[in-house]
Scaffold this active site. Sequence first.
Site, mmCIF file in Angstrom:
data_model
loop_
_atom_site.group_PDB
_atom_site.id
_atom_site.type_symbol
_atom_site.label_atom_id
_atom_site.label_comp_id
_atom_site.label_asym_id
_atom_site.label_seq_id
_atom_site.Cartn_x
_atom_site.Cartn_y
_atom_site.Cartn_z
ATOM 1 N N SER A 134 6.394 1.591 -1.379
ATOM 2 C CA SER A 134 5.570 0.842 -0.437
ATOM 3 C C SER A 134 6.299 -0.428 0.022
ATOM 4 O O SER A 134 7.296 -0.339 0.727
ATOM 5 C CB SER A 134 4.203 0.548 -1.060
ATOM 6 O OG SER A 134 3.287 0.118 -0.096
ATOM 7 N N HIS A 170 3.032 5.414 3.207
ATOM 8 C CA HIS A 170 1.657 5.921 3.075
ATOM 9 C C HIS A 170 1.183 6.538 4.396
ATOM 10 O O HIS A 170 0.060 6.314 4.840
ATOM 11 C CB HIS A 170 0.714 4.799 2.632
ATOM 12 C CG HIS A 170 1.184 4.070 1.426
ATOM 13 N ND1 HIS A 170 1.519 4.716 0.255
ATOM 14 C CD2 HIS A 170 1.423 2.737 1.204
ATOM 15 C CE1 HIS A 170 1.906 3.809 -0.653
ATOM 16 N NE2 HIS A 170 1.878 2.619 -0.095
#
Length: 246
Positions: A134, A170
């Site tokens: 991330s 994501h």
Amino acid sequence: MPASQPTVLATSGGHRAGPRARVLFDSLVHHAVDLSGVDGRRPRILYLGTAVGDAEHVTARMHEAARVAGFDLTPLHLFPMPNVDDVEGTLLDHDVVWVMGGSVANLLAVWRVHGLDRALRRAWQAGVVLSGVSAGSICWFEGGATDSYGPDLRPVVDALGFLPYGNGVHYDSDPGRRPLIHRMVADGTLPTAHCTDDGVGLIYHGTRLVEAVTESAGKGAYVVTCEGDGVREERLEPRLLPPTRY
């Protein structure tokens, strides 16, 4: 034994819950170790939790994940001050850097205050594998979409730039990320962007994307390029990594 060339594994995964531990290292972290070429000893992982403020409970979970995996893990904390005298030397003494997700905007600001941006570039050039999830993915690129500033996603465009692309993480689980990445590439805020569904990682040798890999079957990676007044998105099919055996 460092990797034979500068290597990044940028991911939207790497962690899973275990029956006896809150967090275990999944196949992507193990693959980062494989890319480092370490052999004949326990792999050495440098953990950077800057994006979660060096939270002690997260560090404890990373220590447990490393113990189960058979890795030696060293946290490099920057709050309230660096916890080692020689930051660059500590980086160079490890096989893999693993960067936790969280606030990429805060991570970048704190790293620059302490010169970690320059030290990480030298470690990358020396063959230490740079990896993370991330925020720990976006940081290596020109920028991407982030919730660092609040619930609404916004652009971040001042990342480290080791890799000359945008990055979307994501991509399948947060519905706002794909349209924002598309807008940023279409209007030139970002260059061509490389994006990952949850559980997918992208491997770079130098600045060249060489492979997409995944710890989750059916997931994809994507290359988003500017085309006319819009964008073109190409799906890359990742190679499925072996599952972890614990």
